[in-house]
Design an enzyme around this catalytic site. Structure first.
Site, PDB file in Angstrom:
ATOM      1  CE  LYS A  99      -3.619  -2.300   2.697  1.00  0.00           C
ATOM      2  NZ  LYS A  99      -4.347  -2.304   3.987  1.00  0.00           N
ATOM      3  NE  ARG A 106       7.538  -2.630   5.744  1.00  0.00           N
ATOM      4  CZ  ARG A 106       6.863  -2.958   4.648  1.00  0.00           C
ATOM      5  NH1 ARG A 106       7.133  -2.328   3.504  1.00  0.00           N
ATOM      6  NH2 ARG A 106       5.932  -3.885   4.672  1.00  0.00           N
ATOM      7  CG  ASP A 173      -2.096  -9.594  -9.614  1.00  0.00           C
ATOM      8  OD1 ASP A 173      -2.298  -8.444  -9.178  1.00  0.00           O
ATOM      9  OD2 ASP A 173      -2.488 -10.613  -9.020  1.00  0.00           O
TER      10      ASP A 173
END
Length: 407
Positions: A99, A106, A173
């Site tokens: 996302k 992080r 994908d």
């Protein structure tokens, strides 16, 4: 396996790629590079295994993680983050799928990665992109969700009031992965010239929007809406599946030459009021279109698939049998091109599947390694970064590294 043990082949043999993600869209972008010689290190989570390792078939794992090295690393731990940045330091491309903002949370935004490696190409693959409406940026996505949001699904399925249907086999994908892969390599070429890296925002729904031909533009510019047509072309007659004695054939009755050579085969005359010389297509829903469709239906019903396919193509009518995998396996053209091949599988036996595509004459890709087991290359990769065995053992004890050589 150490990088020195990787065979040199293909046009990407000097490119190093770090891949981080699950499932298809991001990892497959890197997988294509691995098939053409790139050193791809697939970083997996010690908390959640790659979904391909936990599905009921190993086919995806064998096909889409081959030719790669893997490392199971906890990048949320400070020491894990330090290892990750050491990997990034001499990498050329970093591909992640998650996302929007996940890497900022992080503590690893683009700017931090560029401080470590100014030439790094960073490719973010996500469902809804890195910018836009915050509500959508926080949402997850899978293939069918991208197809739904992009309008792609609305174009597939039976005509209204029938239900829209997703295209199978994770099309969204794979389209996103291919867009991400070429964009990464384009940015890599520029980075080699300028010394400056790039950040790529590849949204799955936008990748699907790009392959809808002129449909979006037709509506936006001319208020012309193309509607679902099921298995037939929404606009052109003679462009759909037809049933033969032993199966189905798909015919695409398009072009002036096709009409000139193909109409007489159906007992119809080219150059008449119904089929004028200047017509490139016969429109669906017209008297001429209904007549063409009727004659093609009658023609195919009296022949086998192979009989119809051969005669139609001989008369300039582009057509193909709708093949299943068994027919593809035995088809002479598939055999002549070597479309299917076999390689080592993760379970220790040979597996079969599609060979590498596209084909390069001078620097072809190759399959040189089975998909690696979970954390299989941890020690070799860390030793290349200068870590001593004692330190590596400590990292395992702290759960910064993880390994499972059974899968």
């Amino acid at each position: 396996m150490k990088s020195s043990e990787i065979p040199k082949f293909g046009p990407l043999s000097d490119v190093k790629v770090i891949s981080f993600g699950l499932s298809v869209a991001g990892p497959y972008a890197a997988a294509m590079m691995a098939d053409f010689g790139a050193d791809v290190i697939f970083i997996e989570s010690p908390i959640v295994k790659d979904q391909f390792r936990t599905t009921d078939t190993l086919g995806l794992l064998n096909k889409e993680r081959r030719n790669q090295r893997t490392m199971v690393l906890n990048i949320t731990d400070p020491e894990g983050k330090e290892i990750f940045l050491k990997l990034i330091k001499d990498a050329d491309i970093f591909i992640e799928n998650g996302k929007a903002g996940a890497w900022n949370k992080r503590g690893l935004p683009d700017e931090v990665l560029w401080q470590t490696n100014p030439k790094l190409v960073i490719t973010h693959v996500s469902g809804f992109g890195q910018t836009g409406d915050p509500e959508y940026l926080s949402r997850g996505s899978y293939d069918s969700i991208g197809q739904a949001f992009s309008g792609f699904m609305n174009m597939n399925g039976e005509p209204a009031p029938g239900v829209p249907a997703p295209a199978p086999a994770y099309m969204g994908d794979y389209v996103a992965a291919m867009q991400a892969s070429w964009a990464s390599l384009a940015a890599y070429i520029n980075a080699q010239k300028t010394g400056k890296g790039e950040s790529i925002d590849c949204a799955q729904f936008e990748a699907l929007l790009m392959i809808q031909a002129a449909y979006p533009s037709d509506w936006m510019s001319y208020n012309f809406e193309r509607k679902r047509a099921g298995s037939s072309n929404p606009s052109y007659a003679g462009c759909q599946p037809y049933q033969c004695k032993d199966g189905y054939i798909y015919i695409f009755f398009l072009s002036t030459l096709t009409h000139k050579k193909g109409l007489p085969l159906l007992g119809l005359e080219f150059g008449t009021a119904e089929f004028p010389v200047e017509n490139y297509v016969t429109m669906k829903g017209t008297p001429s279109g209904d007549l063409l469709n009727q004659r093609l239906t009658e023609y195919c019903a009296g022949r086998t698939v192979m009989e119809a396919e051969k005669e139609l193509n001989d008369h300039g009518v582009v057509s193909s049998a709708i093949l299943n995998y068994e027919q593809m396996k035995e088809h002479p053209h598939y055999k002549a091109r070597g479309v299917f091949t076999e390689w080592d599988g993760i379970e220790g036996k040979k597996v079969k599947g599609p060979a590498i595509s596209p084909r390069l004459k001078n620097n072809p890709g190759q399959i040189w390694r089975a998909a690696p087991n979970y954390g299989m290359d941890n020690e070799d990769i860390l030793e290349e970064l200068g870590y001593a065995p004692e330190k590596i053992k400590e990292l395992y004890e702290k759960n910064i590294l993880k390994q499972d050589l059974t899968c």
